[in-house]
Design a protein around this motif. Sequence first.
Motif, short mmCIF file in Angstrom:
data_model
loop_
_atom_site.label_atom_id
_atom_site.label_comp_id
_atom_site.label_asym_id
_atom_site.label_seq_id
_atom_site.Cartn_x
_atom_site.Cartn_y
_atom_site.Cartn_z
N LEU A 105 0.83 -1.21 0.00
CA LEU A 105 0.00 0.00 0.00
C LEU A 105 0.86 1.25 0.00
O LEU A 105 0.61 2.19 -0.78
N LEU A 131 -2.95 8.18 2.80
CA LEU A 131 -4.13 7.43 2.35
C LEU A 131 -5.35 8.33 2.26
O LEU A 131 -6.10 8.28 1.27
N ALA A 146 -8.31 1.55 3.94
CA ALA A 146 -8.08 1.06 2.58
C ALA A 146 -8.92 -0.18 2.34
O ALA A 146 -8.45 -1.31 2.47
N THR A 150 -10.89 1.73 -2.36
CA THR A 150 -9.58 2.38 -2.37
C THR A 150 -8.55 1.51 -3.07
O THR A 150 -7.73 2.00 -3.85
#
Length: 285
Positions: A105, A131, A146, A150
């Motif tokens: 991520l 994020l 997330a 996302t």
Amino acid sequence: MRTRLVLGFLLAALLLPASARGTDSAAIAALQVGLRSHGLYKGPIDGISGPLTAKAVRVLQQRARIAVDGVPGPATRRALGRFGRHPFGSRPLRHGLKGWDVAALQFKLAWHGFPSGVFDGILGPHTGRALRRFQAWTGLHVDGLAGPETLRALARPTARPTLQVAWPLQIPVLGDRFGPRGNKFHSGIDIVAPSGTPVYAARAGKVVYAGWADGGYGFLVVVGHAKGERTWYAHLSRIDVRRGVWVGAGVRVGLVGATGDATGPHLHFEVRVRGAAIDPLLALP
């Protein structure tokens, strides 16, 4: 002469490996984070499967007494411990989680223009802020979680400029490229030049910031352009414009320096699209 120099510089950049231009591998980056957490890998977290990564995998396999083949399969992932667990997309990612998927991520967020500090596989405050900024940028619900939407957005192409910019210095000399640098992500390019070298606006626009900026930028000028695009000029030794004034392309905005977090005189040049940092080379004509 200036045009030939820029074209030569561009050609050299285009001859770089595809991974150095943004075609990254988040899975390899996550592997590198895991290896680094065990003290086995000291190279950059760049998503490139090179000899340093392969060597670190083999050392891990030897220590774990599993087949030494240099391939990070399931047994190797288990040997990595908590940073080898959780494939990307296997769970919603929230504050406090650690693992392979968090490292992936972080890498994906950085390439989308929202770096979050170090690549460490831990979803802490810096990653959480990056994020949320990405979620706002993509028009998603901003919750710092997330989830599936996302993660799908992170699979889409990264931001690209719609406007062209000129080179901000007379002689382009590359010091550091856009992309991974050590265990962090470099959100612009560094152009090495002597202290006092004039820095020119890369495109006409309004000066939206001119002054000292924290975060290592030192003396910084930011010029706003159409379509939410901005150019950043950092580490200046002197600022020659004021906030709120309109500058034309080629107007001097300051002089090269080494203010802020700089190891020597150079210009740190960024291009942002609605807040997302992109490779400035993509915006050159």
